[in-house]
Design an enzyme around this catalytic site. Structure first.
Site, PDB file in Angstrom:
ATOM      1  N   HIS A  18      44.759  37.689  40.426  1.00 52.58           N
ATOM      2  CA  HIS A  18      44.181  36.531  39.744  1.00 52.58           C
ATOM      3  C   HIS A  18      45.275  35.515  39.412  1.00 52.58           C
ATOM      4  CE1 HIS A  18      41.440  39.928  38.158  1.00 52.58           C
ATOM      5  NE2 HIS A  18      40.961  39.477  39.290  1.00 52.58           N
ATOM      6  N   ASP A 111      39.056  32.258  36.059  1.00 54.79           N
ATOM      7  CA  ASP A 111      38.477  33.109  37.092  1.00 54.79           C
ATOM      8  C   ASP A 111      37.263  33.805  36.485  1.00 54.79           C
ATOM      9  OD1 ASP A 111      39.405  35.605  35.879  1.00 54.79           O
ATOM     10  OD2 ASP A 111      41.393  35.014  36.554  1.00 54.79           O
TER      11      ASP A 111
END
Ligand code: UDP
Length: 496
Positions: A18, A111
């Site tokens: 991420h 995210d």
């Protein structure tokens, strides 16, 4: 006078998969699209990945004080639960920082684990965006989740029937995500609803890689009607700087010197991402499989973990050390001397994949690894371990044609299958076709990112949205107070 230079706040959740694309996205927003960029890096107590951020010294990076959630959660809770809990703890800090920022932040990009920060962003009059650090197919599944037929979900879970997604490949039960092994949890549904209500959705992909799925998520007649904001393919966003946790970058890694001495496209690189681990028995089969394949290799070896395929997710730098090679079969290093190199825990993946001697990649199919491989024209052996990796493996082998997939039998991929898959990619005719396809995609990915390419244009559109928001928010103060009348107008603008 209000600045029309938007200020994007990026909030990646823990995990290299991420953090890296988020930092790279920040870099692009700053250098190609003149955003102010601040990245909040949420860390975990055991993580050594903070050192990675020093490579992005052009970005304003704020470290969120770490909070050890392991003391609050039962040990058997999933990685996802731990990430969400860590993110929740970061919100008060995020709020206080954003309130005092000048220029005021105008856009929050998270995210999928960061959507719980959206109410806070809306309070501050910011636009909200989700960055899917994965592909369009999984993004499509997530977008469709709140609207999915419950009966189909039930049949998928209970009768193992495929999960249909409009405009996309159905998801076979054997590739499904863990969340579909039981009825979908309320929390996940809530997150999916936040995503479809976001002002924008960014996906780390591009049209040529996933023509059907990118069309499906964008077009009003397919899934586009479910999302409030536009959907932007912005990829392939891959790492541009070398990252080496736990070590300062002093010398070139020895493995690269070894690769210099190998023939072109003759080495298979074997790595299972930042968090992937396997059982001791599986590690042994992989070792013997590499020997059987008779191919040159570079293998990133981690200490084995039983029954935990993502055993290193939160502590990638704490599981290394030379002792990991002690888990290899007796005599393996001696027998493979000169043919293979074992790297404990962590390797300079970008440099390895970009090296002319590298001709294949045995990968767990984490999306960053996939994009890094494709962007170096390297075909793959798909060996998915957890999360959405089985879907990725299917897509790469059955749809895109850049990988062969290994299959388990009785929970283990045996040495013969390892050897056969490696040889299919490295030696066989079909390997050549996969290599050519990967090289073709590399060029089209570069085109998408180049000035006026499709992904470049996506970021231009996002910037335009932000400018409009800024122009409409003149009454907003640095403390975050804003005139609700203004934002209503803006919402109409974005909905129209
Ligand atoms: N990576 C690396 N060296 C390693 C293992 C991983 O540089 O030994 C990097 C890799 O290049 C990629 C990231 O870590 O950028 C892993 O992300 P991915 O999405 O592939 O997998 P995840 O770790 O999220 O499962």
């Amino acid at each position: 006078m209000v600045s029309t230079k938007p200020h994007a706040i990026l909030l990646p959740s823990p995990g290299m998969g991420h953090l890296i694309p988020m930092l790279e996205l920040g870099n692009r927003l700053l250098t190609h699209h003149s955003f102010h960029v601040t990245v909040f890096v949420v860390t975990t107590t055991t993580s050594g990945i903070l050192k990675l951020t020093s490579k992005y010294d052009n970005l304003n990076i704020i470290l969120v004080p770490s909070h050890d959630v392991s003391t609050e959660l039962e040990p058997n809770r999933s990685v996802e639960d731990r990430i969400v809990s860590t993110m929740l703890h970061s919100l008060p800090f995020l709020r206080s920082q954003m309130l005092s920022m000048n220029p005021s932040p105008s856009l929050l990009i998270v995210d999928i684990f960061g959507v719980l920060a959206f109410p806070l962003a809306r309070d501050l009059g910011m636009l909200t965006s989700v960055f899917f650090t994965t592909n369009a197919w999984l993004s499509a599944l997530t977008i469709y989740l709140p609207f999915m037929d419950k009966e189909m979900q039930r049949r998928h879970t209970n009768n193992h029937e495929p999960l249909f997604i409009p405009g996309c490949q159905p998801v076979r039960f054997k590739d499904t995500l863990e969340v579909f092994l039981s009825p979908v949890e309320e929390d996940l549904l809530k997150a999916a609803k936040e995503i479809v209500a976001a002002d924008g959705i960014l996906i780390n992909t591009w049209q040529d890689l996933e023509p059907a799925a990118t069309k499906a998520v964008r077009e009003h007649g397919i899934l586009g009607r479910f999302t409030k904001g536009s959907v932007y393919p912005v990829g392939p966003i891959v790492r541009t700087v070398e990252l080496k946790p736990d070590q300062d970058h002093v010398d070139r890694h020895a493995v690269l010197n070894w690769l210099d001495r190998q023939p072109g496209e003759s080495v298979i690189y074997v790595s299972f991402g930042s968090g992937g681990t396997m059982s001791e028995g599986q590690m042994r089969e992989l070792a013997f499989g590499l020997e059987l394949s008779q191919q040159r290799f570079v293998w990133v070896v981690r200490a084995p973990k039983e029954g935990d395929a993502c055993g290193s997710f939160f502590d990638v730098t704490n599981n290394g050390g030379e002792e990991t090679v002690g888990y290899l079969p007796e005599g393996f290093l001696r027998r493979t001397e000169g043919v293979g190199v074992v790297v404990p825990a962590w390797a300079p993946q970008i440099e390895i994949l970009g090296h002319p001697a590298t001709g294949g990649f045995v990968t767990h199919c984490g999306w960053n690894s996939v994009l890094e491989s494709v962007m170096n024209g390297v075909p793959m052996v798909a060996w998915p371990l957890y999360a959405e990796q089985k879907m990725n493996g299917f897509m790469l082998s059955a749809e895109v044609g850049v990988a062969v997939r290994v299959e388990e039998e009785g929970g283990v991929v045996c040495r013969e299958r390892v050897a056969a898959a490696v040889r299919r990619v490295m030696v066989d005719e079909e390997g050549l076709a996969m290599r050519n396809k990967a090289k073709e995609l590399k060029v089209s990915g570069e085109n998408a990112l180049s000035k006026f390419g499709s992904s470049y244009k996506s970021l231009c559109e996002i910037r335009k949205d932000c400018e409009l928001r800024l122009l409409g928010c003149e009454g907003r103060s640095v403390s975050g107070a804003y005139d609700i009348g203004d934002t209503d107008g803006i919402d109409r603008l974005f909905c129209s």
